[in-house]
Every structure is written in structure tokens, then in C-alpha cells.
Design an enzyme around this catalytic site. Sequence first.
Site, PDB file in Angstrom:
ATOM      1  N   LYS A 205       0.854  -1.190   0.000  1.00 48.40           N
ATOM      2  CA  LYS A 205       0.000   0.000   0.000  1.00 48.40           C
ATOM      3  C   LYS A 205       0.882   1.229   0.000  1.00 48.40           C
ATOM      4  O   LYS A 205       1.766   1.380   0.848  1.00 48.40           O
ATOM      5  CB  LYS A 205      -0.901  -0.015   1.240  1.00 48.40           C
ATOM      6  CG  LYS A 205      -1.749   1.238   1.341  1.00 48.40           C
ATOM      7  CD  LYS A 205      -2.801   1.114   2.425  1.00 48.40           C
ATOM      8  CE  LYS A 205      -3.573   2.408   2.549  1.00 48.40           C
ATOM      9  NZ  LYS A 205      -4.631   2.310   3.570  1.00 48.40           N
ATOM     10  N   LYS A 259      -2.395  -1.479  -3.678  1.00 48.11           N
ATOM     11  CA  LYS A 259      -3.236  -0.291  -3.590  1.00 48.11           C
ATOM     12  C   LYS A 259      -2.411   0.962  -3.684  1.00 48.11           C
ATOM     13  O   LYS A 259      -1.383   1.026  -3.020  1.00 48.11           O
ATOM     14  CB  LYS A 259      -3.955  -0.333  -2.238  1.00 48.11           C
ATOM     15  CG  LYS A 259      -4.879   0.830  -2.001  1.00 48.11           C
ATOM     16  CD  LYS A 259      -5.475   0.709  -0.629  1.00 48.11           C
ATOM     17  CE  LYS A 259      -6.300   1.959  -0.347  1.00 48.11           C
ATOM     18  NZ  LYS A 259      -6.737   2.018   1.020  1.00 48.11           N
TER      19      LYS A 259
HETATM   20  C1  PBG Z   1      -6.829   3.656   5.656  1.00 50.44           C
HETATM   21  C2  PBG Z   1      -7.526   3.365   4.372  1.00 50.44           C
HETATM   22  C3  PBG Z   1      -7.476   4.193   3.252  1.00 50.44           C
HETATM   23  C4  PBG Z   1      -8.247   3.593   2.275  1.00 50.44           C
HETATM   24  C5  PBG Z   1      -8.757   2.407   2.801  1.00 50.44           C
HETATM   25  N1  PBG Z   1      -8.286   2.274   4.110  1.00 50.44           N
HETATM   26  C6  PBG Z   1      -6.847   5.511   3.014  1.00 50.44           C
HETATM   27  C7  PBG Z   1      -5.614   5.888   3.690  1.00 50.44           C
HETATM   28  O1  PBG Z   1      -4.668   5.103   3.793  1.00 50.44           O
HETATM   29  O2  PBG Z   1      -5.563   7.018   4.156  1.00 50.44           O
HETATM   30  C8  PBG Z   1      -8.422   4.174   0.907  1.00 50.44           C
HETATM   31  C9  PBG Z   1      -9.581   3.776   0.109  1.00 50.44           C
HETATM   32  C10 PBG Z   1      -9.813   4.616  -1.081  1.00 50.44           C
HETATM   33  O3  PBG Z   1      -9.138   5.628  -1.336  1.00 50.44           O
HETATM   34  O4  PBG Z   1     -10.739   4.267  -1.819  1.00 50.44           O
HETATM   35  N2  PBG Z   1      -6.769   2.675   6.593  1.00 50.44           N
END
Ligand code: PBG
Length: 337
Positions: A205, A259
Amino acid sequence: MTTHLPPAAYPATRMRRNRLTDWRRRLTRQTEVSVNDLILAMVVHDGTQSRIPVASMPGTYRYSRTEAVAVAQEAESLGVPMIAVFPFIDPALKNGEGSEAFNPDGLVPDVVSAMKKAAPNVGLMTDVALDPFTDHGHDGLIDDAGTMLNDPTIAALVRQAVLEAQAGADVVAPSDMTDGRIGAIRAGLDAAGFQDVAIMSYAAKYASAFYGPYRDAIGSKGALKGDKKTYQMDPGNSDEAIREVGLDIAEGADMVMVKPGMPYLDIVRRVKDAFGVPTYAFQVSGEYAMMEAAIANGWLDGSRVRMEALACFKRAGADGIITYWALEAAKKLGERP
Ligand code: PBG
């Protein structure tokens, strides 16, 4: 790619022959999205308003408990295999420790158990991270300088994951990127008797600006102090993704995720080729927002571009896609001959 004989040149070879009709194109198509590849991403809230539109993600909503149950039933009837649930937490319930994440009567356990009861044949995946619950917007506990503390965060995430499993989550998905949390969560789930609850790890991620609209959707945007670069990966890195994914598999991840999605398809391909494990991509909020904005302006043809984007994930090697479009895509796939 395997290389065989050198290709015969034109005019013996005419690449267009296989493209000349619809049936030839269908017959020679290598990859295709099916409803079985879709994981619906959805946001829930604890108010009574059934659907609160998310301004930066036109077409998506924060769903009430009742509406979330209806959506789960719709997903089940369309054959969507799984739903990923994300909470919008009342700002009054947020604090530095994210303690609302451990409330057995909180929003997530409540909605998840209701969805599970009403739609038992659709998988439910819950997010493991504290950011929807913390007043600073970070995914875990932080020190005075705002840096996320690794090991204390892991202990909190284990508690959160076990609570989600107790509520009926089939898959828990740690989205926080602390080191070592997959092994700890696996051990915690097993100790609590949840051997069959699977872990989808947000393994690679990235610290991405494509999450902006999501933070809007769950109400953590204004709250976020600093950024997430001390735990999420640098967008310039590729080898590091392989190390991250390898560690999570070694710790017990059943499924791994990359991601964001579309800007990171090279990572999806590398991960799939390197490990051959169930691999998923998250088509994140920013990808959704930019395409919907262009569609709303008439700059892109929505009926085509949404499905094309999903198909690209499959071509890159993903076994499934977490997407806010899952219901629309499932309906569209159902229309095919
Ligand atoms: C954080 C989390 C995020 C998303 C899912 N879980 C964003 C972040 O890391 O700030 C992003 C999902 C999206 O942008 O559709 N635990």
C-alpha cells in the site's frame, strides 16, 4: 512471455484477421472480468438518513445500517462475492487512541452482523486500521511528534480484528502497513477460535494522493495530521513491494492486495508473477473520482470506460478488484449475451 518461432511477416500474417468480427474477438480474448472478480467497497454511517451522497465521489453514498443491509442483499442477488465495509464514525466518538474501534456495540460490529444475517451468502470484509476512529486520522497510535508507533498499534489492531470476527466478518483486511501485524492478527484470531476467518493484507500500500476522496467519505480528511509516509510505501518503489508481500504471506496472509489500483498495475503484475497467490487490487476513491468527473463532463463514455478499467486489472494479473462500481458492473455483466 514465451517466444516461439519468429512471426511470419505481412502479408501471410494479418493481425486484423482475429479482430474482424465480434465472435473472433470474443474467441481470442485472453482475460475478462466476471462478477466473481468484484468486491464492493462501501461506506456506512450510524445515522438514520439512508444514503448520504459523497460529494467527491458522485454515485457513492454513506449508507445507514438499514440501507447497508439492503445493499448486501442486492450484492448477494447479483452474485457479487464480497463486500468491503468502511465506517464513517461520528466525530464526537473519535479520540487519540481510536477507542471506538473496540466498542462491541459500535457501528462496524452492528452493521456487519446485520448484513451477515440478511445476506449470508455474500462475504464480508472489514477494514483493520484505526484511522476512521482517531481524531488525528492516522491508522494507529502516534507519538508526540505524530509518528505512528508500530508495536502498540499492532496490539490495538489485533483487538479490532477479533472484534470484527466476532461480529461476523469473514475476512479481515489490515490496511495500516505496520510491520508484523499480519502474524499477530493471525495468532489473535486463532487464539479466539477464528481459524477460518481469512486475512486479506493490504500488503503493498502506497502513500498515495489518490486516497483523497475516501478520507472525505469517512470524514478523516480535515483530521489528518501530517501524512502517512512513515508507514505507507513510497510511490517510486517496486522491489520493496515484493519484500512487503513476501513478508505478509510468510506471516499468514491468505490474500494480498496492491493499492492504489490502476496507476500501480505494474506492481500487481510483479506480485502475481512472483508469488502466484490470490492477488487483489483496490481501485481507490481517487481513481473513481477522476473517471466519474470526466464522465459527468461528457469527456469519457462511462458505459465503456468503467468496464475497461476493471478489465485492465484482470489483464495485469489481479484475481479480483475492490471497487465502488461493483454493483453497476455486476448489473452490466448480467446484461451480456
Ligand atoms: C486507511 C484506508 C485508506 C483507504 C482504505 N483504508 C486511506 C488511507 O490510507 O488514508 C483508501 C480507500 C480509497 O481511497 O478508496 N486505513
